[in-house]
Scaffold this active site. Structure first.
Site, PDB file in Angstrom:
ATOM      1  N   GLU A 150      37.248   4.443   7.618  1.00 18.67           N
ATOM      2  CA  GLU A 150      36.851   4.881   8.951  1.00 18.67           C
ATOM      3  C   GLU A 150      36.198   6.257   8.793  1.00 18.67           C
ATOM      4  O   GLU A 150      36.784   7.160   8.210  1.00 18.67           O
ATOM      5  CB  GLU A 150      38.079   4.991   9.858  1.00 18.67           C
ATOM      6  CG  GLU A 150      37.654   5.358  11.258  1.00 18.67           C
ATOM      7  CD  GLU A 150      38.827   5.561  12.221  1.00 18.67           C
ATOM      8  OE1 GLU A 150      39.977   5.306  11.853  1.00 18.67           O
ATOM      9  OE2 GLU A 150      38.541   5.997  13.346  1.00 18.67           O
ATOM     10  N   ARG A 167      50.205   2.245  -1.278  1.00 16.93           N
ATOM     11  CA  ARG A 167      49.268   3.358  -1.205  1.00 16.93           C
ATOM     12  C   ARG A 167      49.609   4.407  -2.255  1.00 16.93           C
ATOM     13  O   ARG A 167      50.727   4.464  -2.758  1.00 16.93           O
ATOM     14  CB  ARG A 167      49.280   3.976   0.192  1.00 16.93           C
ATOM     15  CG  ARG A 167      50.634   4.526   0.613  1.00 16.93           C
ATOM     16  CD  ARG A 167      50.649   4.965   2.062  1.00 16.93           C
ATOM     17  NE  ARG A 167      49.923   6.208   2.248  1.00 16.93           N
ATOM     18  CZ  ARG A 167      48.833   6.320   3.004  1.00 16.93           C
ATOM     19  NH1 ARG A 167      48.359   5.290   3.639  1.00 16.93           N
ATOM     20  NH2 ARG A 167      48.233   7.472   3.135  1.00 16.93           N
ATOM     21  N   LYS A 188      43.893  11.923   6.437  1.00 17.39           N
ATOM     22  CA  LYS A 188      42.710  12.600   6.971  1.00 17.39           C
ATOM     23  C   LYS A 188      43.057  13.456   8.179  1.00 17.39           C
ATOM     24  O   LYS A 188      42.495  14.529   8.362  1.00 17.39           O
ATOM     25  CB  LYS A 188      41.650  11.562   7.355  1.00 17.39           C
ATOM     26  CG  LYS A 188      40.884  11.038   6.151  1.00 17.39           C
ATOM     27  CD  LYS A 188      39.858  10.000   6.573  1.00 17.39           C
ATOM     28  CE  LYS A 188      40.504   8.691   6.897  1.00 17.39           C
ATOM     29  NZ  LYS A 188      39.567   7.597   7.135  1.00 17.39           N
TER      30      LYS A 188
HETATM   31  P1  ATP Z   1      44.215   8.286   6.378  1.00 18.24           P
HETATM   32  O1  ATP Z   1      45.623   7.965   6.751  1.00 18.24           O
HETATM   33  O2  ATP Z   1      44.070   9.330   5.364  1.00 18.24           O
HETATM   34  O3  ATP Z   1      43.330   8.498   7.568  1.00 18.24           O
HETATM   35  P2  ATP Z   1      43.330   5.635   6.408  1.00 18.24           P
HETATM   36  O4  ATP Z   1      44.070   4.521   5.787  1.00 18.24           O
HETATM   37  O5  ATP Z   1      43.384   5.763   7.877  1.00 18.24           O
HETATM   38  O6  ATP Z   1      43.711   6.964   5.676  1.00 18.24           O
HETATM   39  P3  ATP Z   1      40.776   4.498   6.129  1.00 18.24           P
HETATM   40  O7  ATP Z   1      39.483   5.182   6.223  1.00 18.24           O
HETATM   41  O8  ATP Z   1      41.148   3.566   7.194  1.00 18.24           O
HETATM   42  O9  ATP Z   1      41.844   5.632   5.980  1.00 18.24           O
HETATM   43  O10 ATP Z   1      40.968   3.834   4.703  1.00 18.24           O
HETATM   44  C1  ATP Z   1      40.001   3.093   4.004  1.00 18.24           C
HETATM   45  C2  ATP Z   1      40.719   2.301   2.957  1.00 18.24           C
HETATM   46  O11 ATP Z   1      41.397   3.173   2.062  1.00 18.24           O
HETATM   47  C3  ATP Z   1      41.754   1.406   3.570  1.00 18.24           C
HETATM   48  O12 ATP Z   1      41.645   0.118   2.987  1.00 18.24           O
HETATM   49  C4  ATP Z   1      43.056   2.045   3.217  1.00 18.24           C
HETATM   50  O13 ATP Z   1      44.071   1.087   3.051  1.00 18.24           O
HETATM   51  C5  ATP Z   1      42.729   2.775   1.910  1.00 18.24           C
HETATM   52  N1  ATP Z   1      43.599   3.926   1.727  1.00 18.24           N
HETATM   53  C6  ATP Z   1      43.793   4.958   2.575  1.00 18.24           C
HETATM   54  N2  ATP Z   1      44.718   5.805   2.100  1.00 18.24           N
HETATM   55  C7  ATP Z   1      45.124   5.311   0.910  1.00 18.24           C
HETATM   56  C8  ATP Z   1      46.072   5.733  -0.076  1.00 18.24           C
HETATM   57  N3  ATP Z   1      46.804   6.831   0.066  1.00 18.24           N
HETATM   58  N4  ATP Z   1      46.211   4.967  -1.179  1.00 18.24           N
HETATM   59  C9  ATP Z   1      45.487   3.857  -1.342  1.00 18.24           C
HETATM   60  N5  ATP Z   1      44.582   3.405  -0.462  1.00 18.24           N
HETATM   61  C10 ATP Z   1      44.401   4.111   0.657  1.00 18.24           C
HETATM   62 MG    MG Z   2      42.729   4.699   9.418  1.00 16.65          MG
END
Ligand code: ATP
Ligand code: MG
Length: 567
Positions: free
Chosen positions: A42, A268, A278
């Site tokens: 995102e 994760r 983020k």
């Molecule tokens: P954040 O919580 O930092 O905002 P998010 O999961 O909301 O992270 P996205 O942009 O939705 O961020 O993530 C894109 C991809 O990266 C998703 O498939 C998510 O599962 C993966 N991802 C995010 N954080 C991690 C992590 N700590 N380890 C592994 N994969 C991750």
């Molecule tokens: Mg997200």
């Protein structure tokens, strides 16, 4: 017998996703025998180390099995999303060494299709416009232990639903007045299946679609359908989406959706002393605790790059961490270990004095200078040499001199002889102090016969110091970085991670003395300053007039020591 063992070993070395994919390929379950994965960030912030894991996994699997990996920007929250983020995401993935080729998509590419599918759901009586307030929606949803209740609007006639949904799209209703919900099962044990919202009203300009829409589709509706439209075969996400899988399977089985992708979850990446969200990282930026998303203390790809890590070291890190189905916390030291492993092979060696102490060689002629050849990288036999100037006045590190040496101190002190790297032996004769009694400079004599580090009589010295010629050296600012948080789990004690900021996460040293060859250093060149660490010219502030270097990581390696001890 032997083959079976081999096969077993090989199977063991595959992670669970590779096993699933190989099984699917072997059993003809993959359309066109082509694996299609996607990385779906995102664009509401910069990518961090957690995303590195997901990127390496998705692009890596596609590469390994000859398939492809799409980059899909999951842009369904226009208020939080920004072109700056969209651009940074692409830059960071490319820097890591991956390429989506022609397969760049946005969830917003599918807004028209998603809208049509929603209208069809309404026509089939499978979705309805709900006027419950958000609080009521929550209340009606029930809990993990009690079933939900049907909304009074659940049986709204199809015609009315169609009209209201159309009006929502036309901007005739304020935010929060209506949502479109799927008619699933309010008694389902899975909360995500209790009539999930599909659309909400939001009067926000979208970075790509502008003001075309004032209704936006929800994640649980958009994501699976986007996967289906793109022909994703293996939709890989983190464990927190496990509970959403039934909703995923529902959305991908809506009438008219032809391709059926499958969702798989993995653990994760968490690293101690770091935050991996983020939202929290944005907060650090907003509060000015760091200088921006690219602050070298940030766990963002852009921060880590500016800190001086190579993409190879990050990929190595992720592969050492592996892929599992159980959450765990990775030790920060492993990250630094991977940086050292990589930088040791590639960093060019230079001498830099970060806390300078002047040394005068009283028996060295005033106008004389010599140039020594220093090997660029002793770890790399192919590497060349560069000339280092030597003269009567030099700088050494303050910590390499002690007026009154403690026991076991083998560096410079009155009466002691040490080696100056690449050049001569020197012996300390006199300490010059100012009126306050602080040491101003140290006077030494050198042995002309020790040129190159050995003497005809073969005498040994125990200390070796690096140095910089005072006349030739350049002044630079050096930024010593440490962990941004001083506790393993930021916020654990007080509930507020801001309480655990490490006040010494950045130490700035001005007027460090560097050998002159570093004048031409460029950001992106990996450097080792002998005995002090790995460094890189700062990509934002460094110029040849005002050199600024960041310490990537120290030379000391506590990780492998710890690992050895544990063995
Ligand atoms: P954040 O919580 O930092 O905002 P998010 O999961 O909301 O992270 P996205 O942009 O939705 O961020 O993530 C894109 C991809 O990266 C998703 O498939 C998510 O599962 C993966 N991802 C995010 N954080 C991690 C992590 N700590 N380890 C592994 N994969 C991750
Ligand atoms: Mg997200």
């Amino acid at each position: 017998m032997e083959t079976t063992d081999m096969e077993k070993r090989e199977e063991k070395s595959l992670n669970f996703l590779e096993r699933i994919i190989e099984d699917d390929l072997a059993n003809g379950r993959v359309p066109n025998n082509t694996i299609v994965t996607r990385f779906p960030p995102e664009p509401n912030g910069y990518l961090h180390l957690g995303h590195v894991k997901s990127i390496c996994l998705n692009f890596g699997l596609a590469e390994k099995y000859g398939g492809r990996c799409h980059l899909r920007l999951d842009d369904t929250n226009p208020e939080k999303e920004d072109m700056e983020y969209i651009e940074s995401i692409q830059r960071d993935i490319k820097w890591l060494g991956f390429d989506w080729g022609d397969y760049l998509y946005h969830a917003s590419d599918y807004y028209d299709q998603l809208y049509k599918i929603a209208v069809n759901l309404i026509k089939e009586g499978k979705a309805y416009v709900d006027s419950l307030t958000p609080e009521q929606v929550r209340e009606y949803r029930g809990t993990l232990t009690s079933p939900g209740r049907n909304s009074p609007d659940r049986d709204r006639p199809v015609e009315e639903n169609l009209r209201l949904f159309e009006e929502m799209r036309e901007g005739k209703h304020p935010e929060g007045k209506y949502v479109l919900r799927a008619k699933l099962d309010m008694a389902s044990p899975n909360l995500n299946m209790r009539d999930p919202s599909l659309y909400r009203i939001k009067f926000a300009s979208h970075p790509r679609t502008g003001d075309k829409w004032c209704i936006y589709p929800m994640y649980d509706y958009t994501h699976p359908i986007s996967d289906a439209i793109e022909g994703i075969t293996h939709s890989i996400c983190t464990l927190e989406f496990e509970d959403h899988r039934p909703a995923y399977d529902w959305a991908t089985s809506i009438d008219g959706i032809e391709h059926t992708p499958h969702q798989y979850e993995f653990a994760r990446l968490n690293i101690n002393y770091m935050l991996m969200s983020k939202r929290k990282l944005l907060n650090l930026v907003k509060l000015g605790i760091v200088t921006g998303w690219d602050d070298p203390r940030m766990p963002t790809i852009t921060g880590i790059r500016r800190r001086g890590y190579s993409p190879e070291s990050l990929r190595d890190f992720v592969s050492r961490v592996g892929v599992a189905k159980v959450e765990s916390v990775v030790d920060y030291n492993l990250l630094e270990f991977c940086a050292r492993e990589d930088l040791n092979k590639r960093a060019l060696r230079y001498m830099a004095v970060i806390n300078p102490l002047k040394v005068v060689i009283t028996n060295y002629p005033e106008d004389k200078e010599e140039w020594f050849d220093a090997q660029d990288n002793p770890e790399d036999p192919q590497s060349g040499t560069h000339p280092v100037p030597f003269s009567r006045e030099l700088y050494i590190e303050q910590e390499d001199f002690m007026e009154e040496p403690i026991k076991g101190y083998h560096r410079l002190y009155p009466g002691n002889e040490i080696r100056l790297k690449h050049s001569y032996y020197i012996t300390c004769n006199e300490v010059i102090k100012d009126a306050e009694g602080s040491i101003v400079e140290v006077h030494v004599t050198y042995d002309p016969e020790s040129r190159g580090g050995t003497t005809p009589d073969g005498r040994k010295v125990r200390g070796t110091s690096h140095w910089v010629s005072a006349k030739h050296g350049i002044d630079a600012e050096i930024r010593l970085y440490d962990k941004l948080f001083s506790t393993e789990y930021p916020g654990e004690a007080t509930g507020n991670y801001l309480d655990d900021i490490n006040p010494e996460s950045l130490v700035v040293l001005k007027h460090c003395k560097l050998e002159p060859a570093l004048k031409d250093a460029k950001p992106g060149q990996y450097l080792q300053f002998m005995r002090t660490g790995y460094f890189v010219a700062d990509s934002v502030d460094h110029t040849s007039e005002n050199p600024v270097f960041n310490r990537t990581v120290t030379l000391k390696d506590s990780w492998s020591k710890k690992a050895k001890k544990q063995k």
